[in-house]
Design a protein around this motif. Structure first.
Motif, PDB file in Angstrom:
ATOM      1  N   ARG A   1       1.146   4.322  -2.951  1.00 44.35           N
ATOM      2  CA  ARG A   1       0.809   5.226  -2.391  1.00 44.35           C
ATOM      3  C   ARG A   1       1.909   6.327  -2.894  1.00 44.35           C
ATOM      4  NH1 ARG A   1       0.997   6.978   3.468  1.00 44.35           N
ATOM      5  NH2 ARG A   1       2.808   6.811   2.304  1.00 44.35           N
ATOM      6  N   ASP A   2       3.590   5.803  -2.518  1.00 47.76           N
ATOM      7  CA  ASP A   2       3.831   6.844  -2.815  1.00 47.76           C
ATOM      8  C   ASP A   2       4.228   6.979  -4.496  1.00 47.76           C
ATOM      9  OD1 ASP A   2       4.740   6.961   0.171  1.00 47.76           O
ATOM     10  OD2 ASP A   2       6.130   5.941   0.099  1.00 47.76           O
TER      11      ASP A   2
ATOM     12  N   TYR B   1       0.964  -1.105   0.001  1.00 48.98           N
ATOM     13  CA  TYR B   1      -0.012   0.297   0.148  1.00 48.98           C
ATOM     14  C   TYR B   1       0.924   0.929  -0.160  1.00 48.98           C
ATOM     15  CZ  TYR B   1      -2.496   4.006   1.641  1.00 48.98           C
ATOM     16  OH  TYR B   1      -3.300   5.086   1.849  1.00 48.98           O
ATOM     17  N   HIS B   2       1.609   1.068   0.861  1.00 51.29           N
ATOM     18  CA  HIS B   2       2.765   1.817   1.021  1.00 51.29           C
ATOM     19  C   HIS B   2       3.230   2.425  -0.330  1.00 51.29           C
ATOM     20  CE1 HIS B   2       1.893   3.351   5.167  1.00 51.29           C
ATOM     21  NE2 HIS B   2       2.673   2.334   5.467  1.00 51.29           N
TER      22      HIS B   2
ATOM     23  N   ARG C   1       2.311   6.698  -6.665  1.00 49.40           N
ATOM     24  CA  ARG C   1       0.875   7.743  -6.810  1.00 49.40           C
ATOM     25  C   ARG C   1       1.908   9.134  -6.820  1.00 49.40           C
ATOM     26  NH1 ARG C   1      -4.506   4.298  -5.238  1.00 49.40           N
ATOM     27  NH2 ARG C   1      -4.268   2.675  -6.696  1.00 49.40           N
ATOM     28  N   ARG C   2       2.366   9.637  -5.617  1.00 51.96           N
ATOM     29  CA  ARG C   2       2.060  10.838  -5.305  1.00 51.96           C
ATOM     30  C   ARG C   2       3.473  11.547  -5.757  1.00 51.96           C
ATOM     31  NH1 ARG C   2       2.844  10.431   1.542  1.00 51.96           N
ATOM     32  NH2 ARG C   2       0.212  11.087   1.480  1.00 51.96           N
TER      33      ARG C   2
END
Length: 99
Positions: free
Chosen positions: A90-91, A86-87, A93-94
């Protein structure tokens, strides 16, 4: 290919899809029966928009598909560290948004 969902999210999406197909329900009909926009299930199953099911969705899906919420989960667990996945997702995508 960039991974867009964790292993457990993918497992759940595929389990819902399998049950939906067993019952011969098309994605649009299932979305509408859930009270959502027509393309919600389609977008969830094609993995391109980051859609995924939450606990509320799974509860309604279990009612509509006449099964247990547990049927959408693996018998025990998946081996992968889904928090780490997940991290990473998410990272990434950021970083993509910063471009």
């Amino acid at each position: 290919m960039n991974k867009t969902h964790t292993t457990i999210e993918t497992y759940i999406i595929e389990a819902v899809k399998k049950r939906r197909e067993e019952l011969g329900i098309n994605p649009s009909k299932l979305s509408l029966e859930m009270g959502l926009v027509r393309n919600f299930v389609k977008y969830t199953e094609d993995y391109t928009r980051g859609y995924k099911y939450n606990s509320n969705h799974l509860n309604e899906l279990a009612k509509i598909l006449d099964c247990s919420i547990a049927d959408f989960y693996p018998p025990r667990y998946v081996e992968e560290n889904c928090i780490e996945e997940y991290h990473e997702i998410r990272d990434r995508r950021r970083q993509e948004l910063k471009k």
